[in-house]
Design an enzyme around this catalytic site. Sequence first.
Site: not given
Ligand code: NAD
Ligand code: UDP
Length: 320
Positions: A149-150, A215, A191-194, A178, A280
């Site tokens: 991912y990163d 976070r 983390v939030v949904s969990n 986040n 952090q």
């Molecule tokens: P999500 O997993 O809910 O949504 C991602 C969407 O992309 C899904 O609908 C998935 O089916 C679709 N997808 C994945 N691979 C695909 C492919 N190869 N072709 C077509 N569609 C594909 O995630 P999200 O939280 O909505 O994140 C959306 C974007 O924002 C991502 O690029 C993510 O990296 C970025 N982002 C999100 C957060 C966050 O906290 N939510 C933080 C940083 C970056």
């Molecule tokens: N985390 C946690 N309990 C959970 C899920 C996540 O303590 O049930 C922690 C996780 O280790 C991280 C932070 O919450 O330190 C945020 O996790 P998340 O997966 O939401 O996003 P990240 O910022 O790590 O990509």
Amino acid sequence: MKNYSSKRILVTGGSGFLGSHLCERLLNEGHEVLCVDNFYTGRRSNIAHLIANPLFEVLRHDICFPLYIEVDEIYNLACPASPIHYQFDPVQTTKTSVHGAINMLGLAKRLKIKILQASTSEVYGDPTVHPQTEAYWGNVNPIGFRSCYDEGKRCAETLFFDYWRQHKLKIKVARIFNTYGPKMHPNDGRVVSNFIMQALRNEDITVYGDGSQTRSFCYVDDLIDGLIKLMNSPDDFTGPVNLGNPTEFTILELARKVIEPTGSKSKIVFNPLPPDDPTQRQPDITLAKEKLNWQPTVPLNDGLKNTIEYFESMIENEKK
Ligand code: NAD
Ligand code: UDP
């Protein structure tokens, strides 16, 4: 009568958490929206309420493959974002970030249109600079569990800036921190949904490590405002720009903030910290304030309330 300021906008990942909110906002602004998604983590239920809108269209497509369509603007959000989902098939995660970016950049180049990339705070890795400014180059493990991912997102940024330099493409790069809110996937392990699902079911709240890692949580409506402002900013502003809420919490504080309003009987338990978990994370949003006149407005307690209500009604519907 046709609204001549309205555009035809492609949102990749449009059925995901952020994408579905973005599609809805763009439709409300009078634009035509084409949602492209392979439904890897996205859900039809996120966009079901938009289907009847004649300005909305959905195409099942994997952006790792070329796409030949005609649009005026692209928001490239496709990519699984939760660690559980992006680590499930790490090769596909890198392909989505890198091949997906190449395909979407190629489309933008052919059409000579603006393209926005949903990048991430993960480009900073486990940061040694705090809070993180856009000038910081990051501290990223290239061979770990989070690297698909990163490093995928870092390579996508490289591609965006090379298309900008080499082909004069109009690009916008948002580094999203986040974000949480309704329509998050209940089982995506974030983390939030969990914590909310665990609290509503009176199950143990699983804090990883000692919960001292931090976070900064941004409510989805604020984030969508930021993405749209970035897309509509002057062409000479490419970013990368941090979009996130600078108010920082420890994960233990978050657990307590979720337990309180749910009145849950859940107990906090401590589980092992996943590898490479950043200790952090807090955005410096000076650039977003200055260039986009943007900053988050929704406090964590209010955003959590809305998100808890969403998950509550989802659980109620499951019982029916
Ligand atoms: P999500 O997993 O809910 O949504 C991602 C969407 O992309 C899904 O609908 C998935 O089916 C679709 N997808 C994945 N691979 C695909 C492919 N190869 N072709 C077509 N569609 C594909 O995630 P999200 O939280 O909505 O994140 C959306 C974007 O924002 C991502 O690029 C993510 O990296 C970025 N982002 C999100 C957060 C966050 O906290 N939510 C933080 C940083 C970056
Ligand atoms: N985390 C946690 N309990 C959970 C899920 C996540 O303590 O049930 C922690 C996780 O280790 C991280 C932070 O919450 O330190 C945020 O996790 P998340 O997966 O939401 O996003 P990240 O910022 O790590 O990509």
